[in-house]
Design a protein around this motif. Structure first.
Motif, PDB file in Angstrom:
ATOM      1  N   GLY A 109      -1.791   9.026   9.986  1.00 57.13           N
ATOM      2  CA  GLY A 109      -0.884   9.913   9.264  1.00 57.13           C
ATOM      3  C   GLY A 109      -0.166   9.318   8.080  1.00 57.13           C
ATOM      4  N   LEU A 110      -0.673   8.233   7.503  1.00 56.41           N
ATOM      5  CA  LEU A 110       0.021   7.584   6.398  1.00 56.41           C
ATOM      6  C   LEU A 110       0.250   8.534   5.227  1.00 56.41           C
ATOM      7  N   PHE A 111      -0.805   9.198   4.750  1.00 60.16           N
ATOM      8  CA  PHE A 111      -0.652  10.047   3.568  1.00 60.16           C
ATOM      9  C   PHE A 111       0.195  11.286   3.869  1.00 60.16           C
ATOM     10  N   SER A 112       0.019  11.873   5.038  1.00 54.59           N
ATOM     11  CA  SER A 112       0.852  13.020   5.408  1.00 54.59           C
ATOM     12  C   SER A 112       2.313  12.620   5.454  1.00 54.59           C
ATOM     13  N   ALA A 113       2.572  11.421   5.954  1.00 56.43           N
ATOM     14  CA  ALA A 113       3.964  10.957   6.033  1.00 56.43           C
ATOM     15  C   ALA A 113       4.521  10.642   4.656  1.00 56.43           C
ATOM     16  N   LEU A 114       3.729   9.993   3.797  1.00 55.13           N
ATOM     17  CA  LEU A 114       4.207   9.648   2.459  1.00 55.13           C
ATOM     18  C   LEU A 114       4.521  10.899   1.638  1.00 55.13           C
ATOM     19  N   LEU A 115       3.720  11.942   1.819  1.00 59.07           N
ATOM     20  CA  LEU A 115       3.937  13.168   1.063  1.00 59.07           C
ATOM     21  C   LEU A 115       5.031  14.045   1.675  1.00 59.07           C
ATOM     22  N   GLY A 116       5.381  13.750   2.919  1.00 58.50           N
ATOM     23  CA  GLY A 116       6.544  14.339   3.558  1.00 58.50           C
ATOM     24  C   GLY A 116       6.757  15.809   3.322  1.00 58.50           C
ATOM     25  N   LYS A 117       7.910  16.129   2.764  1.00 58.53           N
ATOM     26  CA  LYS A 117       8.332  17.524   2.582  1.00 58.53           C
ATOM     27  C   LYS A 117       7.683  18.198   1.383  1.00 58.53           C
ATOM     28  N   GLN A 118       6.717  17.549   0.741  1.00 55.35           N
ATOM     29  CA  GLN A 118       6.056  18.159  -0.410  1.00 55.35           C
ATOM     30  C   GLN A 118       5.117  19.300   0.002  1.00 55.35           C
ATOM     31  N   PHE A 119       4.911  19.450   1.317  1.00 56.06           N
ATOM     32  CA  PHE A 119       4.038  20.508   1.822  1.00 56.06           C
ATOM     33  C   PHE A 119       4.726  21.251   2.963  1.00 56.06           C
ATOM     34  N   ASP A 120       4.374  22.532   3.108  1.00 53.54           N
ATOM     35  CA  ASP A 120       4.922  23.330   4.208  1.00 53.54           C
ATOM     36  C   ASP A 120       4.270  22.961   5.527  1.00 53.54           C
ATOM     37  N   GLN A 121       2.993  22.629   5.475  1.00 50.37           N
ATOM     38  CA  GLN A 121       2.280  22.278   6.697  1.00 50.37           C
ATOM     39  C   GLN A 121       1.119  21.345   6.364  1.00 50.37           C
ATOM     40  N   GLY A 181       4.233   5.894  -4.699  1.00 49.17           N
ATOM     41  CA  GLY A 181       4.666   6.016  -6.084  1.00 49.17           C
ATOM     42  C   GLY A 181       3.675   6.789  -6.928  1.00 49.17           C
ATOM     43  N   LEU A 182       2.368   6.559  -6.680  1.00 51.29           N
ATOM     44  CA  LEU A 182       1.339   7.244  -7.453  1.00 51.29           C
ATOM     45  C   LEU A 182       1.360   8.749  -7.182  1.00 51.29           C
ATOM     46  N   LEU A 183       1.366   9.138  -5.904  1.00 50.22           N
ATOM     47  CA  LEU A 183       1.347  10.565  -5.561  1.00 50.22           C
ATOM     48  C   LEU A 183       2.609  11.262  -6.043  1.00 50.22           C
ATOM     49  N   GLU A 184       3.719  10.528  -6.045  1.00 51.67           N
ATOM     50  CA  GLU A 184       4.973  11.086  -6.565  1.00 51.67           C
ATOM     51  C   GLU A 184       4.880  11.303  -8.074  1.00 51.67           C
ATOM     52  N   THR A 185       4.328  10.319  -8.783  1.00 53.76           N
ATOM     53  CA  THR A 185       4.167  10.435 -10.233  1.00 53.76           C
ATOM     54  C   THR A 185       3.233  11.582 -10.591  1.00 53.76           C
ATOM     55  N   TRP A 186       2.197  11.753  -9.807  1.00 57.08           N
ATOM     56  CA  TRP A 186       1.232  12.820 -10.067  1.00 57.08           C
ATOM     57  C   TRP A 186       1.755  14.192  -9.643  1.00 57.08           C
ATOM     58  N   GLY A 187       2.867  14.223  -8.921  1.00 59.52           N
ATOM     59  CA  GLY A 187       3.442  15.495  -8.499  1.00 59.52           C
ATOM     60  C   GLY A 187       2.569  16.249  -7.512  1.00 59.52           C
ATOM     61  N   VAL A 188       1.975  15.522  -6.560  1.00 60.95           N
ATOM     62  CA  VAL A 188       1.101  16.159  -5.569  1.00 60.95           C
ATOM     63  C   VAL A 188       1.958  16.933  -4.574  1.00 60.95           C
ATOM     64  N   ALA A 216       0.828  -1.203   0.000  1.00 61.33           N
ATOM     65  CA  ALA A 216       0.000   0.000   0.000  1.00 61.33           C
ATOM     66  C   ALA A 216       0.865   1.257   0.000  1.00 61.33           C
ATOM     67  N   ALA A 217       1.899   1.277   0.835  1.00 58.73           N
ATOM     68  CA  ALA A 217       2.776   2.450   0.892  1.00 58.73           C
ATOM     69  C   ALA A 217       3.508   2.645  -0.421  1.00 58.73           C
ATOM     70  N   GLU A 218       3.957   1.556  -1.022  1.00 61.57           N
ATOM     71  CA  GLU A 218       4.658   1.654  -2.307  1.00 61.57           C
ATOM     72  C   GLU A 218       3.708   2.138  -3.405  1.00 61.57           C
TER      73      GLU A 218
END
Length: 408
Positions: A276-288, A256-263, A250-252
């Motif tokens: 917090g799975l999605f917040s963690a997967l998206l990590g530094k892609q957001f300021d907050q 991978g999908l959110l990374e490909t989509w450039g979210v 699921a994490a992979e």
């Protein structure tokens, strides 16, 4: 008093015919002689073109049937690797073998074409061969341990589960032994066996939320959380809590999908955010991040998880449908929703149509509810991309994801 026949079971009849195609939920589609639609279900997968016999209950406009016999079998059908595949209420694609992903893809294609239209392109991501369940729910009746029989609460005893990660499967006899020997509470009820990532430590959790850890000498009371290492991030949560069934895959898949989509963006509104799975997967892609979840324990773990990852977040306990305000967010923000199986409440969909955020990601584990929500949101959001992830191997279930942008 109403006539007695009104309380009688609906009349059934036998039907024979070919499976024309596969519909959502693994149902086979057949036709009556008068052209009425017939939805067929079977415990061991259906292939288009197979001729079957079924017991059918006819409704006003269609029929619903359960396959009782195969008259012709597709040559791709294989012997199930599970000895209780025909009776267990869990997996329903065992005899499809390596062709199960293609059957699931056909089901999804039929649903998306009918609900979202012919022109919607979508990405299919099948599960890898090694994907297995990291949590299973068993039932103890005081004598036997197993899964519920299909369409019943009668027990199917099991000594192993090939759909589960090997450590979980091996723990089933150990759990039964402890229950029989009264080393654990013997009250009939549900037990969850779960493991972290990578699979190793085994926890058994009863209906009251009490957990025991399996050690070489038996089960010992435990207050420890489950721990997962997923795509370089660490997450923890309490045993028995909702989490992905197959966390590594699921994490992979999601990552991978959110990374490909450039979210990415300024603020991520992680709604129905769990631990917090999605917040963690998206990590530094957001300021907050603003995470909203109704479960207090899940929110407490989300705070710990995201703080440990160095991700500034506001983690709030609340009902998402009540919390979301009119005009949520700004154009550089992203709203991500992973609602329960029933999908979004109508009032929530309406409020999301007023949002100020520029991007919305919708996740849904029921394809029909997902399509309904995409169409409701379509009043104000444009559908850019759709992906379907096979996060539930050996079953007819999938996870759908949509990327939508706010219409000017």
């Amino acid at each position: 008093m109403p006539p007695a026949y009104r309380n009688s079971p609906a009349p059934t009849e036998s039907w024979q015919g070919p499976v024309e195609r596969l519909a959502w939920g693994g149902k086979g589609v057949g036709r009556a002689a008068d052209g009425r639609l017939l939805l067929l279900e079977a415990p061991l997968a259906l292939f288009p073109g197979e001729v079957v016999e079924a017991t059918v209950i006819w409704k006003a406009r269609h029929g619903e049937g359960r396959v009782t016999r195969w008259i012709t079998r597709d040559p791709r059908r294989t012997v199930a690797a599970c000895p209780v595949a025909g009776t267990c209420g869990g997996c329903d694609l065992w005899e499809a073998g390596r062709h199960a992903p293609d059957l699931k893809r056909q089901m999804v294609a039929d649903l998306l074409r009918r609900q979202l239209g012919e022109g919607v392109a979508w990405d299919w991501r099948p599960a890898p061969e090694e994907a297995r369940r990291h949590r299973i729910q068993l039932h103890w009746d005081g004598t036997e341990l197993g899964y519920f029989r299909r369409h019943s609460h009668a027990l199917v005893p099991v000594a192993a589960c090939p759909a589960a990660a090997e450590p979980l499967s091996l723990a089933i006899p150990r759990l039964k032994e402890a229950l029989i020997g009264r080393a654990l509470t013997t009250r009939p009820g549900r037990w969850e066996l779960s493991t972290g990532t990578p699979a190793g430590t085994i926890l058994a959790t009863d209906e009251r939320g009490r957990s025991w850890c399996l050690e070489p000498d038996g089960w010992h009371r435990s207050e420890e959380p489950l721990r997962h290492q997923l795509r370089g991030i660490a997450l923890r949560h309490e045993p028995g809590a909702f989490f992905q069934v197959s966390p590594p895959w699921a994490a992979e898949a999601f990552g991978g999908l959110l990374e490909t989509w450039g979210v990415n963006g300024r603020t991520l509104y992680d709604l129905y955010g769990g631990v917090g799975l999605f917040s963690a997967l998206l990590g530094k892609q957001f300021d907050q991040r603003v995470l909203v979840e109704s479960g207090e324990a899940a929110v407490a773990w989300a705070r710990r998880n995201l703080e440990a990852l160095g991700l500034p977040s506001d983690c709030l306990v609340g009902d998402v449908a009540a919390w979301v305000p009119e005009g949520l967010g700004h154009p550089e923000d992203v709203i991500l929703l992973d609602p329960p199986r029933a999908g979004l409440e109508p009032e929530l969909s309406s409020r999301l149509c007023t949002a100020g955020a520029g991007t919305l990601v919708l996740v849904g584990c029921d394809g029909a509810a997902f399509c309904r929500d995409v169409k409701r949101l379509g009043e104000a959001w444009d559908l850019e991309k759709v992906a379907v992830l096979d996060l539930f191997p050996l079953t007819s279930h999938v996870e759908c994801v949509a990327l939508m942008t706010k219409r000017p």
